[in-house]
Design a protein around this motif. Structure first.
Motif, PDB file in Angstrom:
ATOM      1  N   ILE A  28      74.021  57.406  59.253  1.00  0.00           N
ATOM      2  CA  ILE A  28      74.957  58.134  58.405  1.00  0.00           C
ATOM      3  C   ILE A  28      75.423  59.375  59.157  1.00  0.00           C
ATOM      4  N   LYS A  29      76.719  59.556  59.240  1.00  0.00           N
ATOM      5  CA  LYS A  29      77.265  60.705  59.948  1.00  0.00           C
ATOM      6  C   LYS A  29      76.859  62.003  59.258  1.00  0.00           C
ATOM      7  N   SER A  30      76.449  62.968  60.038  1.00  0.00           N
ATOM      8  CA  SER A  30      76.197  64.291  59.470  1.00  0.00           C
ATOM      9  C   SER A  30      77.533  64.897  59.072  1.00  0.00           C
ATOM     10  N   PRO A  31      77.558  65.888  58.186  1.00  0.00           N
ATOM     11  CA  PRO A  31      78.826  66.512  57.806  1.00  0.00           C
ATOM     12  C   PRO A  31      79.635  67.025  58.992  1.00  0.00           C
ATOM     13  N   VAL A  32      78.977  67.679  59.939  1.00  0.00           N
ATOM     14  CA  VAL A  32      79.695  68.208  61.096  1.00  0.00           C
ATOM     15  C   VAL A  32      80.254  67.062  61.934  1.00  0.00           C
ATOM     16  N   LEU A  33      79.477  66.000  62.124  1.00  0.00           N
ATOM     17  CA  LEU A  33      79.961  64.841  62.870  1.00  0.00           C
ATOM     18  C   LEU A  33      81.128  64.180  62.140  1.00  0.00           C
ATOM     19  N   LEU A  34      81.062  64.105  60.826  1.00  0.00           N
ATOM     20  CA  LEU A  34      82.138  63.510  60.033  1.00  0.00           C
ATOM     21  C   LEU A  34      83.433  64.299  60.208  1.00  0.00           C
ATOM     22  N   ILE A  35      83.355  65.618  60.078  1.00  0.00           N
ATOM     23  CA  ILE A  35      84.545  66.466  60.199  1.00  0.00           C
ATOM     24  C   ILE A  35      85.119  66.407  61.608  1.00  0.00           C
ATOM     25  N   ALA A  36      84.252  66.583  62.599  1.00  0.00           N
ATOM     26  CA  ALA A  36      84.712  66.557  63.987  1.00  0.00           C
ATOM     27  C   ALA A  36      85.261  65.184  64.353  1.00  0.00           C
ATOM     28  N   GLY A  37      84.630  64.121  63.856  1.00  0.00           N
ATOM     29  CA  GLY A  37      85.067  62.764  64.168  1.00  0.00           C
ATOM     30  C   GLY A  37      86.448  62.459  63.628  1.00  0.00           C
ATOM     31  N   ILE A  38      86.723  62.901  62.403  1.00  0.00           N
ATOM     32  CA  ILE A  38      88.055  62.708  61.822  1.00  0.00           C
ATOM     33  C   ILE A  38      89.095  63.461  62.642  1.00  0.00           C
ATOM     34  N   ARG A  39      88.776  64.689  63.020  1.00  0.00           N
ATOM     35  CA  ARG A  39      89.726  65.495  63.796  1.00  0.00           C
ATOM     36  C   ARG A  39      89.976  64.907  65.180  1.00  0.00           C
ATOM     37  N   ARG A  40      88.974  64.271  65.775  1.00  0.00           N
ATOM     38  CA  ARG A  40      89.173  63.649  67.085  1.00  0.00           C
ATOM     39  C   ARG A  40      89.980  62.356  66.959  1.00  0.00           C
ATOM     40  N   ALA A  41      89.705  61.583  65.909  1.00  0.00           N
ATOM     41  CA  ALA A  41      90.384  60.297  65.739  1.00  0.00           C
ATOM     42  C   ALA A  41      91.867  60.490  65.445  1.00  0.00           C
ATOM     43  N   ILE A  42      92.164  61.450  64.581  1.00  0.00           N
ATOM     44  CA  ILE A  42      93.552  61.732  64.219  1.00  0.00           C
ATOM     45  C   ILE A  42      93.873  63.144  64.695  1.00  0.00           C
ATOM     46  N   PRO A  43      94.580  63.303  65.796  1.00  0.00           N
ATOM     47  CA  PRO A  43      94.841  64.646  66.333  1.00  0.00           C
ATOM     48  C   PRO A  43      95.581  65.512  65.323  1.00  0.00           C
ATOM     49  N   MET A  44      95.046  66.685  65.072  1.00  0.00           N
ATOM     50  CA  MET A  44      95.623  67.557  64.051  1.00  0.00           C
ATOM     51  C   MET A  44      95.342  69.023  64.358  1.00  0.00           C
ATOM     52  N   GLU A  45      96.133  69.868  63.757  1.00  0.00           N
ATOM     53  CA  GLU A  45      95.900  71.305  63.778  1.00  0.00           C
ATOM     54  C   GLU A  45      95.717  71.765  62.338  1.00  0.00           C
ATOM     55  N   ILE A  46      94.640  72.475  62.073  1.00  0.00           N
ATOM     56  CA  ILE A  46      94.354  72.973  60.722  1.00  0.00           C
ATOM     57  C   ILE A  46      94.674  74.456  60.689  1.00  0.00           C
ATOM     58  N   ALA A 103      83.345  82.999  62.659  1.00  0.00           N
ATOM     59  CA  ALA A 103      84.171  82.728  63.838  1.00  0.00           C
ATOM     60  C   ALA A 103      83.415  81.893  64.858  1.00  0.00           C
ATOM     61  N   LEU A 104      82.111  82.149  64.997  1.00  0.00           N
ATOM     62  CA  LEU A 104      81.278  81.378  65.916  1.00  0.00           C
ATOM     63  C   LEU A 104      81.209  79.916  65.461  1.00  0.00           C
ATOM     64  N   ASN A 105      81.080  79.726  64.165  1.00  0.00           N
ATOM     65  CA  ASN A 105      81.063  78.392  63.585  1.00  0.00           C
ATOM     66  C   ASN A 105      82.326  77.620  63.980  1.00  0.00           C
ATOM     67  N   LEU A 106      83.485  78.203  63.708  1.00  0.00           N
ATOM     68  CA  LEU A 106      84.748  77.509  63.943  1.00  0.00           C
ATOM     69  C   LEU A 106      85.034  77.323  65.428  1.00  0.00           C
ATOM     70  N   THR A 107      84.641  78.309  66.240  1.00  0.00           N
ATOM     71  CA  THR A 107      84.847  78.192  67.682  1.00  0.00           C
ATOM     72  C   THR A 107      84.021  77.061  68.257  1.00  0.00           C
ATOM     73  N   TRP A 108      82.767  76.962  67.839  1.00  0.00           N
ATOM     74  CA  TRP A 108      81.916  75.880  68.338  1.00  0.00           C
ATOM     75  C   TRP A 108      82.387  74.532  67.810  1.00  0.00           C
ATOM     76  N   LEU A 109      82.787  74.478  66.545  1.00  0.00           N
ATOM     77  CA  LEU A 109      83.312  73.236  65.981  1.00  0.00           C
ATOM     78  C   LEU A 109      84.526  72.753  66.774  1.00  0.00           C
TER      79      LEU A 109
END
Length: 531
Positions: A352-370, A135-141
């Motif tokens: 090279i984007k780190s995995p966390v940066l890659l995931i967060a960057g995609i979510r910021r570029a294309i607004p979405m709810e998972i 939960a801490l992981n997802l909250t911080w992400l």
């Protein structure tokens, strides 16, 4: 340039084109053949590219900002806004189960009464701590994606790797994260001291076992090697003497720092040429006073935020100002982001984007709810960067280490998986810390299968994308200029995808579908892995 070439050679080696028939012709042409047709070039550094470069390095990439605003906004005003947004002290992230906190708070009294936790309590701690860390992981992400404090969260992610720490204690873990996020842009000595006195770090590096007459050198070694001076700038005798100074430093069950005076070595010590009856705080002061600490920290910051190819003159200038300015972290980043050389062509699209940066960057570029958010943890594990689970005390190596045969294909598939709600069938490697000891228990296969079904492969990235908000970003762009505009918004590299080739594989049924499919295709290219 070398980094981009190396990435492309790896892509070729891993037969990327077999997996991506829709874009393979475009990628082949842009990689291996001279292109004489109309292409998308980034000539020099435009104001839009400068601002996007800043947003990727000082945060997790642009969010839903219209292209014309990125082109027209003053770079200096954007820098000022980024720093101002991160001034506020962040709220404490508390996801720990109340029952867990109650147990930890009562453990000191239990120890005094020489009582132990019951088996039921131990199981509760294991299960709830595991769930709490997820939960801490997802909250911080989510903070990385949605928070206006982009700079604070990005720098906190850097410190999270610098002060690498593994613990299955959710209370200690969220205390450490809070210390990092609060001090991320403050003074490095304050950050170092608070992290060093955290229950998470003291336990992780065994300093609770560091006692006079039986010193444990692990904590002292890592403080010098990884947190301050860097390897080769101290001796083994320095470590031994510093370990004696740290004797008596520990924490209680609740994670609070405790100095056990009767366990402290009060004799004289000699560390880095200085002698005295030192304690742990004295050692940290000595390390801070050493100019090499500023050099070591600045070099790591430079490689993470500017370029892995180091420029010694720029690093020395930054480190000198960092040291003379009292280790002001915010001032260090001001120096970086306001320097002309930060926006040099060689630094743009070089990391090279780190995995966390890659995931967060995609979510910021294309607004979405998972809806099934935990799939993001599976992605982190598969890509090699799960928050709160660094591979070792040195943290994630980063750079070209992010790209290997097991992660590369998945990186390129993620945008398509979101677009089509495709199934993630890969399963992460076992990690006993995350399995909470299940690997060593009876009936292992059955338990591992149940865990994998609950946490691992076979998941769909169930994302609801707000395409209306995204397509609106390009509403002022004419049809003939649409693809170049999308490309310049999505990619940070000057090595472009061929317009005439890529255009063949984009959905032309409507303007909205054109923007959607073009964005996903561009995000599925190797160039998108760079920022």
């Amino acid at each position: 340039m070398f980094l981009r070439l190396a990435l492309r050679l790896q892509l070729f080696h891993y037969s990327i084109f077999r997996f991506y028939p829709k874009i393979k012709d475009s990628v082949k042409l842009s990689f291996w053949q001279p292109v004489k047709r109309k292409t998308i070039f980034l000539m020099g550094i435009s104001n839009q590219l400068k601002n996007q470069h800043l947003l990727w390095r000082a945060g997790f990439g642009p969010d839903t900002v219209p292209v014309d605003e990125l082109s027209s906004d003053s770079n200096k005003k954007l820098i000022k806004a980024i720093f101002k947004a991160s001034e506020k002290v962040p709220a404490y992230i508390d996801v720990a189960d109340p029952a867990i906190k109650e147990i930890y708070q009562g453990m000191e009294e239990m120890y005094r009464q020489k009582r132990q936790l019951t088996e039921e309590q131990r199981k509760l701690v294991r299960d709830r701590s595991r769930d709490g860390i997820r939960a801490l992981n997802l909250t911080w992400l989510n903070q990385m994606v949605h928070s206006e404090q982009q700079l604070r969260e990005k720098v906190s992610l850097f410190w999270h790797g610098h002060f690498a720490c593994r613990t299955v204690n959710i209370v200690h873990q969220q205390q450490l994260l809070d210390a990092i996020r609060r001090n991320a842009l403050g003074k490095f000595p304050d950050l170092l001291r608070e992290v060093s006195k955290s229950g998470a770090m003291l336990n992780f590096l065994n300093n609770n076992q560091n006692r006079k007459d039986h010193p444990n050198e692990n904590f002292a070694r890592e403080v010098m090697e990884l947190f301050t001076l860097g390897r080769g700038n101290y001796t083994e005798d320095d470590i031994k003497e510093a370990a004696r100074a740290f004797t008596g430093w520990g924490s209680n069950a609740s994670g609070n720092f405790v100095f056990r005076k009767n366990q402290h070595d009060t004799a004289k010590k000699k560390v880095l040429g200085k002698s005295g009856n030192f304690n742990g705080d004295d050692i940290l002061d000595i390390l801070i006073q050493h100019p090499q600490t500023a050099q070591y920290i600045t070099r790591k910051v430079y490689r993470y935020f500017v370029n892995e190819t180091e420029n010694e003159e720029q690093i020395k200038w930054l480190a000198d100002r960092f040291y003379k300015g009292g280790y002001d972290i915010s001032a260090l980043f001001q120096d970086i982001f306001t320097s002309d050389w930060f926006y040099d062509q060689r630094n743009v699209g070089s990391i090279i984007k780190s995995p966390v940066l890659l995931i967060a960057g995609i979510r910021r570029a294309i607004p979405m709810e998972i809806s099934n958010e935990e799939v993001q943890i599976t992605l982190q594990r598969l890509l090699g960067q799960q928050l709160f689970y660094p591979p070792n005390v040195a943290g994630w190596p980063g750079g070209k280490n992010w790209i290997d045969s097991s992660s590369l294909m998945l990186r390129l598939r993620i945008p398509q998986m979101i677009y089509a709600e495709d199934t993630l069938t890969l399963k992460p490697k076992d990690d006993d810390d995350q399995m909470m000891g299940m690997k060593d228990q009876g009936d292992r296969k059955q338990k591992m299968k149940a865990f994998a079904q609950k946490r691992g492969g076979g998941q769909v990235i169930a994302a609801t994308v707000n395409w209306d908000a995204y397509t609106k970003l390009f509403e002022k762009i004419s049809r003939e200029k649409l693809l170049p505009a999308i490309s310049s918004s999505v990619l940070q590299t000057s090595n472009s995808v061929t317009v005439s080739t890529l255009d063949k594989y984009i959905d032309n049924s409507s303007r909205e579908n054109y923007i959607r499919s073009a964005t996903i295709q561009l995000m599925s290219t190797p160039e998108y892995q760079l920022c």
